[in-house]
Structures are given as structure tokens and as C-alpha cells.
Scaffold this motif. Structure first.
Motif, PDB file in Angstrom:
ATOM      1  N   GLU A 123     -49.626  43.388   1.477  1.00  0.00           N
ATOM      2  CA  GLU A 123     -49.481  42.926   0.103  1.00  0.00           C
ATOM      3  C   GLU A 123     -50.057  41.532  -0.116  1.00  0.00           C
ATOM      4  N   THR A 124     -49.908  40.660   0.880  1.00  0.00           N
ATOM      5  CA  THR A 124     -50.269  39.254   0.660  1.00  0.00           C
ATOM      6  C   THR A 124     -51.615  38.855   1.245  1.00  0.00           C
ATOM      7  N   SER A 125     -52.079  39.589   2.260  1.00  0.00           N
ATOM      8  CA  SER A 125     -53.336  39.209   2.888  1.00  0.00           C
ATOM      9  C   SER A 125     -54.515  39.633   2.030  1.00  0.00           C
ATOM     10  N   GLU A 126     -55.516  38.811   1.978  1.00  0.00           N
ATOM     11  CA  GLU A 126     -56.738  39.162   1.262  1.00  0.00           C
ATOM     12  C   GLU A 126     -57.651  40.030   2.120  1.00  0.00           C
ATOM     13  N   LEU A 127     -57.233  40.254   3.384  1.00  0.00           N
ATOM     14  CA  LEU A 127     -58.053  41.055   4.293  1.00  0.00           C
ATOM     15  C   LEU A 127     -58.146  42.500   3.803  1.00  0.00           C
ATOM     16  N   ILE A 128     -57.011  43.032   3.347  1.00  0.00           N
ATOM     17  CA  ILE A 128     -56.989  44.414   2.827  1.00  0.00           C
ATOM     18  C   ILE A 128     -56.889  44.299   1.315  1.00  0.00           C
ATOM     19  N   ASP A 129     -58.024  44.481   0.654  1.00  0.00           N
ATOM     20  CA  ASP A 129     -58.097  44.126  -0.751  1.00  0.00           C
ATOM     21  C   ASP A 129     -57.900  45.284  -1.714  1.00  0.00           C
ATOM     22  N   VAL A 130     -57.723  46.500  -1.184  1.00  0.00           N
ATOM     23  CA  VAL A 130     -57.585  47.663  -2.072  1.00  0.00           C
ATOM     24  C   VAL A 130     -56.342  48.448  -1.678  1.00  0.00           C
ATOM     25  N   GLN A 131     -55.509  48.769  -2.663  1.00  0.00           N
ATOM     26  CA  GLN A 131     -54.371  49.646  -2.427  1.00  0.00           C
ATOM     27  C   GLN A 131     -54.680  51.008  -3.064  1.00  0.00           C
ATOM     28  N   VAL A 132     -54.536  52.064  -2.282  1.00  0.00           N
ATOM     29  CA  VAL A 132     -54.905  53.404  -2.730  1.00  0.00           C
ATOM     30  C   VAL A 132     -53.686  54.098  -3.325  1.00  0.00           C
ATOM     31  N   LYS A 133     -53.837  54.624  -4.546  1.00  0.00           N
ATOM     32  CA  LYS A 133     -52.761  55.354  -5.205  1.00  0.00           C
ATOM     33  C   LYS A 133     -53.063  56.854  -5.143  1.00  0.00           C
ATOM     34  N   VAL A 134     -52.136  57.614  -4.612  1.00  0.00           N
ATOM     35  CA  VAL A 134     -52.268  59.071  -4.556  1.00  0.00           C
ATOM     36  C   VAL A 134     -51.074  59.659  -5.305  1.00  0.00           C
ATOM     37  N   ASP A 135     -51.345  60.260  -6.450  1.00  0.00           N
ATOM     38  CA  ASP A 135     -50.254  60.781  -7.277  1.00  0.00           C
ATOM     39  C   ASP A 135     -49.557  61.950  -6.592  1.00  0.00           C
ATOM     40  N   PRO A 136     -48.290  62.199  -6.945  1.00  0.00           N
ATOM     41  CA  PRO A 136     -47.587  63.372  -6.397  1.00  0.00           C
ATOM     42  C   PRO A 136     -48.258  64.661  -6.838  1.00  0.00           C
ATOM     43  N   ASN A 137     -48.087  65.685  -6.025  1.00  0.00           N
ATOM     44  CA  ASN A 137     -48.612  67.011  -6.348  1.00  0.00           C
ATOM     45  C   ASN A 137     -47.621  67.714  -7.265  1.00  0.00           C
ATOM     46  N   THR A 138     -48.041  67.971  -8.490  1.00  0.00           N
ATOM     47  CA  THR A 138     -47.139  68.603  -9.461  1.00  0.00           C
ATOM     48  C   THR A 138     -47.375  70.099  -9.581  1.00  0.00           C
ATOM     49  N   ASP A 139     -48.448  70.601  -8.958  1.00  0.00           N
ATOM     50  CA  ASP A 139     -48.771  72.030  -9.059  1.00  0.00           C
ATOM     51  C   ASP A 139     -48.150  72.793  -7.883  1.00  0.00           C
ATOM     52  N   VAL A 140     -46.828  72.811  -7.847  1.00  0.00           N
ATOM     53  CA  VAL A 140     -46.128  73.497  -6.759  1.00  0.00           C
ATOM     54  C   VAL A 140     -45.031  74.372  -7.347  1.00  0.00           C
ATOM     55  N   ALA A 141     -44.683  75.419  -6.627  1.00  0.00           N
ATOM     56  CA  ALA A 141     -43.616  76.306  -7.083  1.00  0.00           C
ATOM     57  C   ALA A 141     -42.286  75.554  -7.053  1.00  0.00           C
ATOM     58  N   PRO A 142     -41.430  75.786  -8.044  1.00  0.00           N
ATOM     59  CA  PRO A 142     -40.145  75.081  -8.033  1.00  0.00           C
ATOM     60  C   PRO A 142     -39.273  75.542  -6.870  1.00  0.00           C
ATOM     61  N   GLY A 143     -38.460  74.637  -6.387  1.00  0.00           N
ATOM     62  CA  GLY A 143     -37.574  74.967  -5.273  1.00  0.00           C
ATOM     63  C   GLY A 143     -37.230  73.729  -4.484  1.00  0.00           C
ATOM     64  N   THR A 144     -36.470  73.906  -3.440  1.00  0.00           N
ATOM     65  CA  THR A 144     -36.112  72.807  -2.541  1.00  0.00           C
ATOM     66  C   THR A 144     -37.030  72.844  -1.330  1.00  0.00           C
ATOM     67  N   TYR A 145     -37.686  71.711  -1.080  1.00  0.00           N
ATOM     68  CA  TYR A 145     -38.661  71.632   0.002  1.00  0.00           C
ATOM     69  C   TYR A 145     -38.138  70.707   1.105  1.00  0.00           C
ATOM     70  N   ARG A 146     -38.586  70.988   2.318  1.00  0.00           N
ATOM     71  CA  ARG A 146     -38.394  70.043   3.406  1.00  0.00           C
ATOM     72  C   ARG A 146     -39.663  70.020   4.247  1.00  0.00           C
ATOM     73  N   ASN A 147     -39.847  68.956   4.955  1.00  0.00           N
ATOM     74  CA  ASN A 147     -41.013  68.836   5.816  1.00  0.00           C
ATOM     75  C   ASN A 147     -40.684  69.441   7.183  1.00  0.00           C
ATOM     76  N   VAL A 148     -41.461  70.430   7.620  1.00  0.00           N
ATOM     77  CA  VAL A 148     -41.194  71.082   8.910  1.00  0.00           C
ATOM     78  C   VAL A 148     -42.482  71.199   9.698  1.00  0.00           C
ATOM     79  N   ASN A 149     -42.356  71.224  11.015  1.00  0.00           N
ATOM     80  CA  ASN A 149     -43.488  71.650  11.829  1.00  0.00           C
ATOM     81  C   ASN A 149     -43.249  73.094  12.246  1.00  0.00           C
ATOM     82  N   GLY A 150     -44.220  73.691  12.914  1.00  0.00           N
ATOM     83  CA  GLY A 150     -44.114  75.104  13.247  1.00  0.00           C
ATOM     84  C   GLY A 150     -42.950  75.415  14.165  1.00  0.00           C
TER      85      GLY A 150
END
Length: 593
Positions: free
Chosen positions: A197-224
């Protein structure tokens, strides 16, 4: 993120993944481990890496070439720089680029000074010294604690760079670490975020919006692996059968034993056996006793289980065998992925020994695949092999938790009574024999590896009876109902790309790029490999050209040619890494042009 195997790259990557999932992005990950438990520090052989691909749209693969690399030392840079696209950003831990470390990585000169990184955007961050400075003054924190926390500093920088929520990670740190170690990790993470946030070394912050095109439901993050464990537990609950899991530790299947060993609250019983043969035999014995018997393995472990699998075919008892494939043969490359056990799963047993074979196509789909494997095993009284692989077992993605009521029923139909003499090898409409638990009054019967007489189950050496029993066992497997193969894309496309297992996301991503470029390509994916969908042969013949990409030397292509007499084209990859959408896109265009 890449560093030494002790630098905590997998941990930092998994924390970034969880924060990304909570934020609402779709994602896919690719952990990449070294084979050696403790390779010499600072060498390329000891580099551990974690790749994540996330976006505000549907994500199918961990991606082709990373946009950002965090390199904790020169070896991590050397092992991964070739994967980057030109113009990518590289964050290096500048403190780790000492003369000795540069030489151990195999560089003659510092890659930060000799022009090696021309064409990239390099950010030199003194992560080690900044972490040490961040924890100064904290009671009880040693210099070793500070050095081990530098992965959290890097995570803090990345969290700022991609605007990830920090409360998720901070809550996890407080729950996982206590005392001075917890304080050091929390301070390092906050210092990394503040540096961004404070260093001028990294001068760009990337914004990635949430994915809204998903089926409704309760999600969790899982591996196989987690999804497989949940699927087995669901099958146990739905069938009313206790889950008994016998396993011998082997990479990368061991994680499933770890996951299930933590679920005693669901009645799961796990046994760490003395070898692969014992693990499979325990699962068969559990099935004989009326339980859902399951075993898992990788690589050469499947060879060792072969005799027991053949016994289960002869006994006609339910058994689920999970093979988390890795690069072989023999010990091969135990931490690298491959799909090279297909023909062994289909045919690798002595005698006429048919059994159903399924394959999981994504981390979340492992739940559905293993549930289906258990349903088939119980319904048809047969061993079933579920093919997973290292890539799908260790990768993760958001997974919508299914409604338990929507899962297909599993009725074990245990025989508890008889109106006359018990005939243990009579058949129902599925050609499945009765399943009678030992000790049930009036249902005593003989089991074993010797051939059984039809209906009575008495030991038989009669040739005609053997021929009839062989045919019955084969017809039972071939008669299992599986859904038809579905086409995605135009039914009259110029090319069909047919895959199986973990290549699902790559094939769809590669074909999507071709369609966006005007190419006419369709895709299909096999989840049932024996029996295959009834429409497979007819469907293949409707396309002028069929491409079969797989992480082996063409095993499915060989099977399709032999079974359906069709001229499919093979694209094989045996480099220990998953197929990439870019290389598949190129292969498709070559065939369309």
C-alpha cells in the motif's frame, strides 16, 4: 508463488486461494511439489510452487502462463521463469539473491543484473529483512520465527496487489498459530500488505470483480481429495453401510487417508495397513462383513492390489478402489501427474476379470464420481476402480454443496431371510448376487477365490460352469446403465475433441478459444470408461476427425480404435504436468487448417 520446499509456498498459496474464494472469484489451482522430502535448500530440485488462476468469469484450468511470479530465491526463479509470458511481473525476494544462492541455482551471474529478466517487470523486494524488521520488539519471537514468516509477508504483498480481503487470512493465522509464532506471522502478513500500500515500488493495484454468473447455492472451496472424502461419507450415509477405509501411505493418495481419519464423527473407520495388499484385503473383508469397503493407492500400489481386486471380482462383493494416478512406471515421478493407468484399470488382472472403471473430471466432480462408484459397487456387487490423478486430487475450486435429498438412493438390499436353502449365486435383474452378512441365521455360505457353481456357490471345476460364470460376470459389468455421451458445441463440427479424467477443463478452455476464433470444434468427455456410454461408437463415426488428448501415450485412443474400429487421432503428453489450454488450442487449429 515459488520457493524452497520449506518456505511455506503451499500454505501461502492455499491462504490466498481461500481469500479469493471468499471474495467471490471463480478459481483453479495447481500445486507443484518436489519429489524429494528434503532436497538441498536453494537448489532447483527442491523448489515448491503454487499456481492460482482466478477471474470474474468461469474458470476451467489453472491457466497457461502466469502473469505474476513471486520468487523467494534464485532457484525458484530459474525453475519457473520459462513459464511466464513476456511482460509478466516478477516479485523477487532480493535478500535471497546472495552469490552462494545464485551459484546453487545454477546461474553464472545474478539474473537480476545480467539481462536475463529483460522483457519482464521485476520488483526487487527485500522480503527477509523487512519481515525481520516487522517482528522486532515482539516478545519471544526468534530470528528463526522471523525467517519462517517471510511467506506471510509475500502473501501480504499479493493480498494488497489483488485487493484480497485480509480478515480471512488474519482469522486463519489466529486460529492456526499461538504465542510468538502467531504474533510473528500476523505481523509479517500485515507488513507485507502495508508495504504494497505504501511503497511506490508496486504502483498498480489490480481489481478483479466477483463472479456473479454462478448458480445459486452454498459454496465451499475444496480440492479433489476433500471432495472424494465427502463423497465416500455421503455414500456411507445414504446406503446405511459403515465406511471402512484401508490404505497404505503413498504419494499422492495418502491425503485421502488423512482426510477420512479426521471423520470418526461420521462413523468412518480408517486403517493404515502394513502394505498395499493388506489394505485392499481389509477393504474386501469389510465388504464381506457388510460394510462399504474402500481402498486407495497410487502408482505401483495398484500393481500390488491386483490380486485382491481379482479376488473381489470372483467373490462378487462391493469394493471401491481409488487410484490417484502419478507419473510412472515404478516409482517414476511421484509428485507429478499423469493418466497412464487407464489400460491397467481396464485390463490389468489375470484371467477374465471385468470391472467398472470411472474417472473424475475436476476437483469438485470427485464427489459425484466417487459417489457413483460406490453406488455401482453396491448395486452390482462388484469392485469398481475410480481413476483420479495428482492434478485433480491436489487442485481446488469452488464447489456447490449438493442437497443431500437430491443424491441418488443407494439400497444395499442385504439379504436377511430365506424361504428355503440359501443360494448365494442366484441373480437379480442386474445380475447381482445376494449380499448376506456372515452370522445371519440360515444364510451361511462359502466364499473364496476358487470358481463357484452357478446358483449354489459350491466349488466347481466344471468347464461349462466356468464359461457360464465368466459370461455372467462380464455381462453384469457390461450391462451397467451409464448416461449417453453428450456433445458440447455444434453436432456437425469439423472436429470432435474427446477426453477423459482431469483434461475436462483444458479441453473445454482450448475449444472455447478456437470457437472464439471462428473454428468449428465440438467436445465430449468420458466419465464412464467401462462400460462406455452406449452411443460412443455411433457418435464418433459422425465426425470426420476425432482428436483424443490425454496425459499418456495414447491409451484411450488405443481403446477406442480397438473397440469401435474408428480412426481417432492421439495427442499425448507425459511430462508430469497437466495439459495446457494453449497447447490444445494449437493442436486443434493444426487439424482444422
Amino acid at each position: 508463488m515459488a520457493g524452497d520446499s520449506g518456505d511455506g509456498m503451499q500454505l501461502a498459496g492455499s491462504r490466498f486461494t481461500d481469500a479469493t474464494a471468499v471474495f467471490g472469484n471463480d478459481l483453479a489451482t495447481l500445486p507443484d511439489f518436489p519429489a524429494e522430502i528434503r532436497a538441498p535448500a536453494g537448489t532447483v530440485a527442491g523448489v515448491s510452487a503454487f499456481q492460482i488462476h482466478f477471474a470474474s468469469r468461469d474458470i476451467l484450468t489453472p491457466g497457461d502462463a502466469p502473469d505474476v511470479l513471486v520468487a523467494m530465491n534464485p532457484a525458484a526463479l530459474k525453475a519457473n521463469v520459462a513459464l511466464l509470458r513476456r511482460g509478466a511481473t516478477i516479485l523477487v525476494n532480493e535478500d535471497a539473491f546472495s552469490v552462494r544462492a545464485i551459484q546453487k541455482a545454477g546461474y553464472q551471474q545474478s539474473p537480476l543484473e545480467d539481462g536475463t529478466l529483460d522483457g519482464f517487470t521485476v520488483k526487487r523486494v527485500p522480503m527477509s529483512s523487512l519481515t525481520t524488521r516487522a517482528v522486532e520488539g515482539l516478545d519471544g519471537v526468534s530470528s528463526r520465527d522471523a525467517q519462517k514468516a517471510k511467506n506471510l509477508f509475500a502473501l501480504g504483498v499479493l493480498s494488497w496487489l489483488y485487493d484480497r480481503p485480509t480478515d480471512v487470512t488474519e482469522r486463519w493465522i489466529r486460529g492456526r498459530f499461538k504465542g510468538p509464532v502467531g504474533a510473528a506471522n500476523l505481523a509479517a502478513f500485515r507488513a507485507g500488505w502495508s508495504f504494497g500500500e505504501t511503497s511506490e515500488l508496486i504502483d498498480v493495484q489490480v481489481k478483479v470483480d466477483p463472479n456473479t454468473d454462478v448458480a445459486p447455492g452454498t459454496y465451499r472451496n475444496v480440492n479433489g481429495t476433500e471432495a472424494t472424502a465427502l463423497g465416500l461419507i455421503a455414500a456411507s450415509v445414504k446406503s446405511g453401510l459403515p465406511l471402512v477405509f484401508g490404505a497404505y501411505p503413498i504419494t499422492p493418495a495418502s491425503d485421502l487417508l488423512h482426510a477420512l481419519a479426521r471423520r470418526h464423527d461420521m462413523g468412518v473407520r480408517t486403517i493404515q495397513a502394513e502394505d498395499e495388499i493388506a489394505a485392499a484385503s481389509m477393504a474386501v473383508g469389510a465388504a464381506f462383513g457388510g460394510a462399504l469397503g474402500v481402498t486407495c493407492t497410487s502408482g505401483p500400489g495398484l500393481d500390488l492390489k491386483t490380486e485382491t481386486i481379482g479376488l473381489a471380482v470372483m467373490l462378487e462383493l462391493p469394493l471401491v478402489v481409488i487410484d490417484v494416478q502419478r507419473a510412472g512406471p515404478s516409482t517414476g515421478m511421484p509428485t507429478k501427474t499423469e493418466q497412464s493407468d487407464l489400460l491397467q484399470a481396464l485390463y490389468g488382472r489375470h484371467g477374465e476379470s471385468p470391472l467398472p472403471v470411472l474417472a473424475a473430471s475436476s476437483p469438485g466432480q470427485c464427489f459425484e464420481a466417487v459417489y457413483e462408484a460406490a453406488r455401482i459397487a453396491i448395486t452390482y456387487r462388484t469392485p469398481v476402480i475410480l481413476l483420479s490423478d495428482l492434478f485433480v486430487a491436489n487442485s481446488s475450486e469452488p464447489w456447490r454443496i449438493p442437497d443431500a435429498a437430491s443424491l441418488p438412493p443407494i439400497d444395499p438390499r442385504l439379504r436377511t431371510t430365506t424361504s428355503g436353502p440359501f443360494l448365494p449365486y442366484t441373480r437379480d435383474d442386474n445380475l447381482a448376487r445376494p449380499w448376506a452378512v456372515p452370522g445371519t441365521p440360515g444364510l451361511a455360505h462359502r466364499i473364496g477365490g476358487l470358481e463357484k457353481a452357478d446358483r449354489t456357490g459350491a466349488i466347481s471345476y466344471d468347464g461349462k460352469n466356468h464359461a457360464r460364470m465368466t459370461k455372467l460376470r462380464g455381462d453384469k459389468v457390461d450391462g451397467i446403465e451409464v448416461p449417453d455421451l453428450e456433445i458440447h458445441g455444434e453436432a456437425d463440427a469439423d472436429l470432435l475433441v474427446l477426453g477423459w479424467g482431469s483434461s475436462y477443463g483444458t479441453i473445454r478452455a482450448g475449444a472455447r478459444r478456437v470457437r472464439e476464433g471462428g473454428g468449428r470444434v465440438a467436445t465430449a468427455h468420458l466419465r464412464h470408461l467401462r462400460p462406455m456410454p452406449a452411443n460412443t461408437g455411433a457418435l464418433l463415426r459422425t465426425f470426420e476427425r476425432v482428436l483424443v488428448p490425454e496425459m499418456n501415450s495414447g491409451q484411450l485412443a488405443h481403446e477406442l480404435r480397438a473397440r469401435y474400429l474408428v480412426n481417432v487421432e492421439s495427442y499425448g503428453k507425459v511430462e508430469g504436468q497437466p495439459l495446457l489450454p494453449s497447447e490444445l488450442e494449437q493442436e486443434i487449429w493444426q487439424r482444422l487448417s
